[in-house]
Design a protein around this motif. Structure first.
Motif, PDB file in Angstrom:
ATOM      1  N   TRP A  45     -39.181 -62.059  81.802  1.00  0.00           N
ATOM      2  CA  TRP A  45     -38.386 -60.840  81.690  1.00  0.00           C
ATOM      3  C   TRP A  45     -38.395 -60.062  83.001  1.00  0.00           C
ATOM      4  CZ3 TRP A  45     -34.843 -59.894  78.312  1.00  0.00           C
ATOM      5  CH2 TRP A  45     -34.908 -60.466  77.052  1.00  0.00           C
ATOM      6  N   ILE A  46     -39.530 -59.998  83.668  1.00  0.00           N
ATOM      7  CA  ILE A  46     -39.607 -59.291  84.951  1.00  0.00           C
ATOM      8  C   ILE A  46     -38.693 -59.943  85.976  1.00  0.00           C
ATOM      9  CG2 ILE A  46     -41.131 -58.763  86.901  1.00  0.00           C
ATOM     10  CD1 ILE A  46     -43.395 -58.442  84.872  1.00  0.00           C
ATOM     11  N   TYR A  47     -38.692 -61.267  86.003  1.00  0.00           N
ATOM     12  CA  TYR A  47     -37.845 -62.007  86.938  1.00  0.00           C
ATOM     13  C   TYR A  47     -36.374 -61.674  86.714  1.00  0.00           C
ATOM     14  CZ  TYR A  47     -35.217 -65.951  88.852  1.00  0.00           C
ATOM     15  OH  TYR A  47     -34.299 -66.723  89.504  1.00  0.00           O
ATOM     16  N   HIS A  48     -35.928 -61.721  85.467  1.00  0.00           N
ATOM     17  CA  HIS A  48     -34.517 -61.479  85.171  1.00  0.00           C
ATOM     18  C   HIS A  48     -34.131 -60.019  85.397  1.00  0.00           C
ATOM     19  CE1 HIS A  48     -34.645 -65.485  83.360  1.00  0.00           C
ATOM     20  NE2 HIS A  48     -33.329 -65.453  83.352  1.00  0.00           N
ATOM     21  N   ILE A  49     -35.055 -59.102  85.136  1.00  0.00           N
ATOM     22  CA  ILE A  49     -34.764 -57.686  85.402  1.00  0.00           C
ATOM     23  C   ILE A  49     -34.592 -57.454  86.898  1.00  0.00           C
ATOM     24  CG2 ILE A  49     -35.736 -55.370  85.336  1.00  0.00           C
ATOM     25  CD1 ILE A  49     -36.984 -56.110  82.626  1.00  0.00           C
ATOM     26  N   LEU A  50     -35.482 -58.040  87.703  1.00  0.00           N
ATOM     27  CA  LEU A  50     -35.394 -57.874  89.158  1.00  0.00           C
ATOM     28  C   LEU A  50     -34.120 -58.513  89.708  1.00  0.00           C
ATOM     29  CD1 LEU A  50     -39.099 -58.516  90.248  1.00  0.00           C
ATOM     30  CD2 LEU A  50     -37.865 -56.338  90.216  1.00  0.00           C
ATOM     31  N   VAL A  51     -33.824 -59.732  89.261  1.00  0.00           N
ATOM     32  CA  VAL A  51     -32.622 -60.415  89.732  1.00  0.00           C
ATOM     33  C   VAL A  51     -31.369 -59.661  89.306  1.00  0.00           C
ATOM     34  CG1 VAL A  51     -31.246 -62.518  89.521  1.00  0.00           C
ATOM     35  CG2 VAL A  51     -33.711 -62.680  89.838  1.00  0.00           C
ATOM     36  N   GLY A  52     -31.349 -59.181  88.050  1.00  0.00           N
ATOM     37  CA  GLY A  52     -30.194 -58.416  87.586  1.00  0.00           C
ATOM     38  C   GLY A  52     -30.019 -57.125  88.357  1.00  0.00           C
ATOM     39  N   GLY A  53     -31.145 -56.458  88.668  1.00  0.00           N
ATOM     40  CA  GLY A  53     -31.071 -55.225  89.452  1.00  0.00           C
ATOM     41  C   GLY A  53     -30.530 -55.457  90.845  1.00  0.00           C
ATOM     42  N   PHE A  54     -31.002 -56.520  91.510  1.00  0.00           N
ATOM     43  CA  PHE A  54     -30.491 -56.837  92.840  1.00  0.00           C
ATOM     44  C   PHE A  54     -29.016 -57.240  92.787  1.00  0.00           C
ATOM     45  CE2 PHE A  54     -34.997 -57.470  94.162  1.00  0.00           C
ATOM     46  CZ  PHE A  54     -34.978 -56.615  95.249  1.00  0.00           C
ATOM     47  N   ALA A  55     -28.614 -57.932  91.716  1.00  0.00           N
ATOM     48  CA  ALA A  55     -27.207 -58.329  91.578  1.00  0.00           C
ATOM     49  C   ALA A  55     -26.304 -57.103  91.458  1.00  0.00           C
ATOM     50  CB  ALA A  55     -27.031 -59.245  90.366  1.00  0.00           C
ATOM     51  N   ILE A  56     -26.746 -56.127  90.647  1.00  0.00           N
ATOM     52  CA  ILE A  56     -25.969 -54.884  90.499  1.00  0.00           C
ATOM     53  C   ILE A  56     -25.909 -54.141  91.828  1.00  0.00           C
ATOM     54  CG2 ILE A  56     -25.909 -52.636  89.367  1.00  0.00           C
ATOM     55  CD1 ILE A  56     -27.157 -53.968  86.907  1.00  0.00           C
ATOM     56  N   LEU A  57     -27.034 -54.123  92.540  1.00  0.00           N
ATOM     57  CA  LEU A  57     -27.080 -53.441  93.823  1.00  0.00           C
ATOM     58  C   LEU A  57     -26.127 -54.084  94.822  1.00  0.00           C
ATOM     59  CD1 LEU A  57     -28.540 -51.201  95.459  1.00  0.00           C
ATOM     60  CD2 LEU A  57     -30.181 -52.963  96.174  1.00  0.00           C
ATOM     61  N   MET A  58     -26.065 -55.411  94.834  1.00  0.00           N
ATOM     62  CA  MET A  58     -25.188 -56.117  95.763  1.00  0.00           C
ATOM     63  C   MET A  58     -23.718 -55.978  95.371  1.00  0.00           C
ATOM     64  SD  MET A  58     -27.170 -57.335  98.079  1.00  0.00           S
ATOM     65  CE  MET A  58     -26.107 -58.504  98.898  1.00  0.00           C
ATOM     66  N   LEU A  59     -23.449 -55.910  94.063  1.00  0.00           N
ATOM     67  CA  LEU A  59     -22.066 -55.841  93.588  1.00  0.00           C
ATOM     68  C   LEU A  59     -21.521 -54.419  93.539  1.00  0.00           C
ATOM     69  CD1 LEU A  59     -22.084 -58.438  90.653  1.00  0.00           C
ATOM     70  CD2 LEU A  59     -20.932 -58.670  92.863  1.00  0.00           C
ATOM     71  N   TYR A  60     -22.391 -53.430  93.690  1.00  0.00           N
ATOM     72  CA  TYR A  60     -21.939 -52.049  93.553  1.00  0.00           C
ATOM     73  C   TYR A  60     -20.816 -51.693  94.535  1.00  0.00           C
ATOM     74  CZ  TYR A  60     -21.865 -46.984  93.327  1.00  0.00           C
ATOM     75  OH  TYR A  60     -21.455 -45.687  93.197  1.00  0.00           O
ATOM     76  N   PRO A  61     -20.886 -52.091  95.835  1.00  0.00           N
ATOM     77  CA  PRO A  61     -19.760 -51.763  96.734  1.00  0.00           C
ATOM     78  C   PRO A  61     -18.421 -52.319  96.253  1.00  0.00           C
ATOM     79  CG  PRO A  61     -21.665 -52.456  98.001  1.00  0.00           C
ATOM     80  CD  PRO A  61     -21.988 -52.738  96.565  1.00  0.00           C
ATOM     81  N   VAL A  62     -18.448 -53.542  95.686  1.00  0.00           N
ATOM     82  CA  VAL A  62     -17.208 -54.131  95.177  1.00  0.00           C
ATOM     83  C   VAL A  62     -16.725 -53.364  93.952  1.00  0.00           C
ATOM     84  CG1 VAL A  62     -16.137 -56.236  94.291  1.00  0.00           C
ATOM     85  CG2 VAL A  62     -17.893 -56.384  96.061  1.00  0.00           C
ATOM     86  N   ILE A  63     -17.665 -52.989  93.082  1.00  0.00           N
ATOM     87  CA  ILE A  63     -17.294 -52.202  91.896  1.00  0.00           C
ATOM     88  C   ILE A  63     -16.715 -50.852  92.315  1.00  0.00           C
ATOM     89  CG2 ILE A  63     -18.178 -51.098  89.805  1.00  0.00           C
ATOM     90  CD1 ILE A  63     -20.310 -53.309  89.698  1.00  0.00           C
ATOM     91  N   TRP A  64     -17.365 -50.208  93.300  1.00  0.00           N
ATOM     92  CA  TRP A  64     -16.870 -48.920  93.794  1.00  0.00           C
ATOM     93  C   TRP A  64     -15.473 -49.072  94.396  1.00  0.00           C
ATOM     94  CZ3 TRP A  64     -15.267 -46.933  98.468  1.00  0.00           C
ATOM     95  CH2 TRP A  64     -15.189 -45.536  98.557  1.00  0.00           C
ATOM     96  N   LEU A  65     -15.254 -50.158  95.142  1.00  0.00           N
ATOM     97  CA  LEU A  65     -13.930 -50.417  95.724  1.00  0.00           C
ATOM     98  C   LEU A  65     -12.888 -50.580  94.624  1.00  0.00           C
ATOM     99  CD1 LEU A  65     -12.189 -51.157  98.267  1.00  0.00           C
ATOM    100  CD2 LEU A  65     -12.851 -53.535  97.848  1.00  0.00           C
ATOM    101  N   LEU A  66     -13.228 -51.336  93.578  1.00  0.00           N
ATOM    102  CA  LEU A  66     -12.294 -51.561  92.481  1.00  0.00           C
ATOM    103  C   LEU A  66     -11.956 -50.259  91.765  1.00  0.00           C
ATOM    104  CD1 LEU A  66     -10.731 -53.490  90.622  1.00  0.00           C
ATOM    105  CD2 LEU A  66     -12.844 -53.791  89.301  1.00  0.00           C
ATOM    106  N   MET A  67     -12.960 -49.461  91.462  1.00  0.00           N
ATOM    107  CA  MET A  67     -12.735 -48.196  90.768  1.00  0.00           C
ATOM    108  C   MET A  67     -11.943 -47.225  91.646  1.00  0.00           C
ATOM    109  SD  MET A  67     -13.997 -48.435  87.695  1.00  0.00           S
ATOM    110  CE  MET A  67     -13.312 -50.102  87.772  1.00  0.00           C
ATOM    111  N   SER A  68     -12.215 -47.234  92.946  1.00  0.00           N
ATOM    112  CA  SER A  68     -11.522 -46.316  93.857  1.00  0.00           C
ATOM    113  C   SER A  68     -10.044 -46.661  93.999  1.00  0.00           C
ATOM    114  CB  SER A  68     -12.193 -46.335  95.232  1.00  0.00           C
ATOM    115  OG  SER A  68     -13.526 -45.879  95.161  1.00  0.00           O
ATOM    116  N   SER A  69      -9.698 -47.920  93.761  1.00  0.00           N
ATOM    117  CA  SER A  69      -8.293 -48.312  93.876  1.00  0.00           C
ATOM    118  C   SER A  69      -7.438 -47.708  92.764  1.00  0.00           C
ATOM    119  CB  SER A  69      -8.168 -49.838  93.843  1.00  0.00           C
ATOM    120  OG  SER A  69      -8.575 -50.353  92.587  1.00  0.00           O
TER     121      SER A  69
END
Length: 280
Positions: A10-34
């Motif tokens: 569970w710790i592994y998946h939480i950490l990986v999921g957190g880093f994935a969200i962190l890496m994808l946040y700029p793309v999500i922000w770009l999409l929402m800003s459009s």
């Protein structure tokens, strides 16, 4: 799964999921800003969710610049990508085969010299190349960007050389006994076996050409010949209000081919890179 391993899992998946969200946040922000009005995009108190939610940014962005719709810029980029990709794949494969399989005078020297060019910043050769292409009358065309692609790319050559070296030479010897010449060995034996590496080269060539801004800015002057990277840059202005909403909307449009290519061919990228470092 043993109970002792469940917390670690569970710790592994939480950490990986957190880093994935962190890496994808700029793309999500770009999409929402459009989907936001341009004057609210950079408001600190503005939430990530668009309010109001608008689609006019896509319509404004697709209208393009200088009387040319954004579809014209996409078409220009696709043509440039296809021409450049074909040139880099074919020329790099031929040169890599020569370095990996043929013997000629100064082979080690020329290979080392080619590797040294990887360390040269593009700014070093930018001015000499511009002077040469200017004297050839190639300015305001895609020739200065596309023609050099047919003389190989150092990184792609190195990648393919490493891949070809994993192929046993006994296959070449068997083909020679059967009457195959050098070209036939390359075409019938080597090319089919280096498909993963060729796919990797093709994908990287697509990415780098699609995102290239400096080359088109240097050599293209007519708006009807602009690429998508130049068109996106034209939405920004130092004299008037920048149309951030339209730029972000068209950025999303131009990211679609990149994501599609990545998800369709990511297996080839991993396979091509992971096996290129092996030595047979």
């Amino acid at each position: 799964m043993p109970k002792a391993k469940k917390p670690k899992w569970w710790i592994y998946h939480i950490l990986v999921g957190g880093f994935a969200i962190l890496m994808l946040y700029p793309v999500i922000w770009l999409l929402m800003s459009s989907f936001k009005p341009s004057d609210t995009i950079f408001v600190t108190a503005q939430s990530l969710i668009p309010d109001p939610f608008i689609l006019s940014n896509f319509a404004q962005g697709w209208e393009g610049i200088g009387g040319n719709s954004f579809g014209v810029f996409i078409k220009n980029t696709v043509v440039l990508v296809i021409i450049t990709m074909i040139g880099q794949v074919i020329s790099s494969a031929v040169i890599a085969f020569g370095f990996a399989r043929l013997s000629f005078f100064g082979k080690s020297f020329w290979f080392a010299l080619m590797m040294v060019t990887l360390m040269l910043p593009y700014e070093v050769v930018m001015i000499p190349q511009y002077i040469i292409f200017s004297k050839l009358g190639w300015l305001d065309s895609i020739k200065p960007i596309a023609v050099p692609a047919y003389f190989g790319h150092p990184f792609f050559i190195f990648l393919l050389v490493q891949f070809i070296r994993t192929i046993p030479r006994e296959l070449d010897e068997a083909a020679t006994i059967d009457g195959c010449g050098t070209f036939k060995i390359f075409y019938k034996i080597i090319l089919p076996l280096i498909r993963p590496a060729l796919a990797t080269v093709s994908i990287f060539s697509f990415y780098w050409t699609w995102d290239n801004l400096l080359g088109p800015v240097l050599y293209l002057n007519s708006p009807d010949k602009y690429t998508v990277s130049m068109a996106l840059n034209m939405f920004l202005s130092n004299e008037t209000v920048s149309n951030w909403g339209a730029m972000f909307a068209m950025s999303i449009v131009t990211l679609i081919p990149v994501f599609v290519i990545f998800f369709l061919f990511q297996r080839h990228v991993v396979e091509g890179i992971s096996t290129s470092g092996l030595k047979g």
